[in-house]
Motif scaffolding. Structure first.
Motif, PDB file in Angstrom:
ATOM      1  N   PRO A  65       0.841  -1.194   0.000  1.00  0.00           N
ATOM      2  CA  PRO A  65       0.000   0.000   0.000  1.00  0.00           C
ATOM      3  C   PRO A  65       0.882   1.253   0.000  1.00  0.00           C
ATOM      4  O   PRO A  65       1.904   1.292   0.685  1.00  0.00           O
ATOM      5  CB  PRO A  65      -0.783  -0.114   1.318  1.00  0.00           C
ATOM      6  CG  PRO A  65      -0.776  -1.579   1.630  1.00  0.00           C
ATOM      7  CD  PRO A  65       0.542  -2.101   1.105  1.00  0.00           C
ATOM      8  N   PHE A  66       0.525   2.219  -0.784  1.00  0.00           N
ATOM      9  CA  PHE A  66       1.208   3.500  -0.941  1.00  0.00           C
ATOM     10  C   PHE A  66       2.507   3.410  -1.747  1.00  0.00           C
ATOM     11  O   PHE A  66       3.169   4.414  -1.958  1.00  0.00           O
ATOM     12  CB  PHE A  66       1.428   4.211   0.407  1.00  0.00           C
ATOM     13  CG  PHE A  66       0.147   4.706   1.000  1.00  0.00           C
ATOM     14  CD1 PHE A  66      -0.371   5.937   0.655  1.00  0.00           C
ATOM     15  CD2 PHE A  66      -0.573   3.902   1.872  1.00  0.00           C
ATOM     16  CE1 PHE A  66      -1.578   6.369   1.180  1.00  0.00           C
ATOM     17  CE2 PHE A  66      -1.783   4.321   2.403  1.00  0.00           C
ATOM     18  CZ  PHE A  66      -2.288   5.563   2.056  1.00  0.00           C
ATOM     19  N   GLY A  67       2.857   2.228  -2.231  1.00  0.00           N
ATOM     20  CA  GLY A  67       4.045   2.097  -3.073  1.00  0.00           C
ATOM     21  C   GLY A  67       3.893   2.835  -4.392  1.00  0.00           C
ATOM     22  O   GLY A  67       4.796   3.565  -4.818  1.00  0.00           O
ATOM     23  N   GLN A  68       2.753   2.672  -5.039  1.00  0.00           N
ATOM     24  CA  GLN A  68       2.499   3.364  -6.312  1.00  0.00           C
ATOM     25  C   GLN A  68       2.325   4.869  -6.089  1.00  0.00           C
ATOM     26  O   GLN A  68       2.756   5.672  -6.912  1.00  0.00           O
ATOM     27  CB  GLN A  68       1.263   2.779  -7.016  1.00  0.00           C
ATOM     28  CG  GLN A  68       1.480   1.384  -7.566  1.00  0.00           C
ATOM     29  CD  GLN A  68       2.518   1.344  -8.690  1.00  0.00           C
ATOM     30  OE1 GLN A  68       2.780   2.304  -9.387  1.00  0.00           O
ATOM     31  NE2 GLN A  68       3.152   0.181  -8.823  1.00  0.00           N
ATOM     32  N   LYS A  69       1.725   5.242  -4.957  1.00  0.00           N
ATOM     33  CA  LYS A  69       1.544   6.667  -4.663  1.00  0.00           C
ATOM     34  C   LYS A  69       2.890   7.338  -4.395  1.00  0.00           C
ATOM     35  O   LYS A  69       3.102   8.488  -4.763  1.00  0.00           O
ATOM     36  CB  LYS A  69       0.588   6.855  -3.489  1.00  0.00           C
ATOM     37  CG  LYS A  69      -0.845   6.536  -3.872  1.00  0.00           C
ATOM     38  CD  LYS A  69      -1.806   6.819  -2.745  1.00  0.00           C
ATOM     39  CE  LYS A  69      -3.217   6.481  -3.213  1.00  0.00           C
ATOM     40  NZ  LYS A  69      -4.233   6.824  -2.238  1.00  0.00           N
ATOM     41  N   ALA A  70       3.794   6.614  -3.752  1.00  0.00           N
ATOM     42  CA  ALA A  70       5.143   7.146  -3.515  1.00  0.00           C
ATOM     43  C   ALA A  70       5.852   7.366  -4.855  1.00  0.00           C
ATOM     44  O   ALA A  70       6.494   8.401  -5.068  1.00  0.00           O
ATOM     45  CB  ALA A  70       5.944   6.198  -2.628  1.00  0.00           C
ATOM     46  N   LYS A  71       5.721   6.396  -5.753  1.00  0.00           N
ATOM     47  CA  LYS A  71       6.332   6.522  -7.080  1.00  0.00           C
ATOM     48  C   LYS A  71       5.734   7.714  -7.830  1.00  0.00           C
ATOM     49  O   LYS A  71       6.460   8.493  -8.445  1.00  0.00           O
ATOM     50  CB  LYS A  71       6.127   5.234  -7.881  1.00  0.00           C
ATOM     51  CG  LYS A  71       6.735   5.292  -9.260  1.00  0.00           C
ATOM     52  CD  LYS A  71       6.502   4.027 -10.058  1.00  0.00           C
ATOM     53  CE  LYS A  71       7.137   4.183 -11.441  1.00  0.00           C
ATOM     54  NZ  LYS A  71       6.912   3.026 -12.284  1.00  0.00           N
ATOM     55  N   GLN A  72       4.420   7.874  -7.752  1.00  0.00           N
ATOM     56  CA  GLN A  72       3.752   8.989  -8.430  1.00  0.00           C
ATOM     57  C   GLN A  72       4.185  10.326  -7.838  1.00  0.00           C
ATOM     58  O   GLN A  72       4.415  11.294  -8.555  1.00  0.00           O
ATOM     59  CB  GLN A  72       2.227   8.846  -8.342  1.00  0.00           C
ATOM     60  CG  GLN A  72       1.473   9.852  -9.196  1.00  0.00           C
ATOM     61  CD  GLN A  72       1.772   9.712 -10.673  1.00  0.00           C
ATOM     62  OE1 GLN A  72       1.660   8.631 -11.228  1.00  0.00           O
ATOM     63  NE2 GLN A  72       2.181  10.806 -11.311  1.00  0.00           N
ATOM     64  N   PHE A  73       4.331  10.389  -6.511  1.00  0.00           N
ATOM     65  CA  PHE A  73       4.784  11.610  -5.844  1.00  0.00           C
ATOM     66  C   PHE A  73       6.175  11.998  -6.352  1.00  0.00           C
ATOM     67  O   PHE A  73       6.427  13.148  -6.694  1.00  0.00           O
ATOM     68  CB  PHE A  73       4.809  11.419  -4.322  1.00  0.00           C
ATOM     69  CG  PHE A  73       5.144  12.672  -3.563  1.00  0.00           C
ATOM     70  CD1 PHE A  73       4.146  13.521  -3.125  1.00  0.00           C
ATOM     71  CD2 PHE A  73       6.472  13.008  -3.288  1.00  0.00           C
ATOM     72  CE1 PHE A  73       4.459  14.685  -2.430  1.00  0.00           C
ATOM     73  CE2 PHE A  73       6.796  14.157  -2.601  1.00  0.00           C
ATOM     74  CZ  PHE A  73       5.782  15.004  -2.166  1.00  0.00           C
ATOM     75  N   THR A  74       7.056  11.010  -6.412  1.00  0.00           N
ATOM     76  CA  THR A  74       8.418  11.248  -6.901  1.00  0.00           C
ATOM     77  C   THR A  74       8.394  11.713  -8.345  1.00  0.00           C
ATOM     78  O   THR A  74       9.084  12.664  -8.724  1.00  0.00           O
ATOM     79  CB  THR A  74       9.274   9.976  -6.746  1.00  0.00           C
ATOM     80  OG1 THR A  74       9.356   9.662  -5.348  1.00  0.00           O
ATOM     81  CG2 THR A  74      10.667  10.150  -7.304  1.00  0.00           C
TER      82      THR A  74
END
Length: 169
Positions: A65-74
């Motif tokens: 969870p939040f792995g894809q959101k972290a990538k998108q944030f970066t």
């Protein structure tokens, strides 16, 4: 003998100059050409790609969870932009340069932690600024801190590795 010596000397000088020329400065500007995950990017510096692992932090894995959101944030923060790379010239075991990334006076590494998309990687970092940012994000239940139960990325990787070992036996 002198011809052989000359060839050896030429090869040695070439290798030494190659090593010297490719030594990265502690600070340099480079264009971000790829985002592999929340804490790993690829930049182009002097026409050479360099993979960078963000220092002080650890983002959730892509399957967490939040792995894809972290990538998108970066990606939103720095993809296709010229960033400042600050490093002590250290590389990890995967040959990624360990560095801090700045863009317009903001530090990506700190922004990820402040927004709840990364943890302070205390095993490899003693910078207390990241611990404070993590504590503030946790209190405000930002990003991954909004979950009931959090599995730290390093434990997730360890669990995945031990599952793979069991299935291969």
């Amino acid at each position: 003998m002198t011809k052989r010596y000359s060839i050896l000397l030429f090869i040695l000088c070439t290798l030494l100059s190659f090593t010297y020329d490719n030594k990265l400065p502690e600070e340099f500007y480079a264009k971000v050409i790829g985002v592999k995950d929340g804490d790993t990017i690829e930049v182009l510096y002097k026409k050479e790609p360099i993979v960078i692992r963000l220092e002080h932090i650890d983002c959730p894995e892509k399957k967490q969870p939040f792995g894809q959101k972290a990538k998108q944030f970066t990606s939103d923060f720095c993809f296709d932009k010229k960033v400042k790379v600050i490093s002590r010239g250290k590389f990890d075991r995967y040959r990624r340069l360990i560095a801090v990334i700045e863009y317009k006076d903001q530090v990506l590494n700190k922004e990820l932690v402040a927004n709840g998309y990364a943890l302070h990687f205390r095993k490899y970092s003693k910078d207390t600024t990241y611990r404070i940012l993590e504590d503030q994000a946790r209190i405000k239940k930002k990003g991954m801190w909004s979950q009931e139960k959090l599995i730290e990325p390093w434990l997730f990787r360890k669990r995945k590795t031990s599952k793979n070992k069991k299935t291969n036996q």
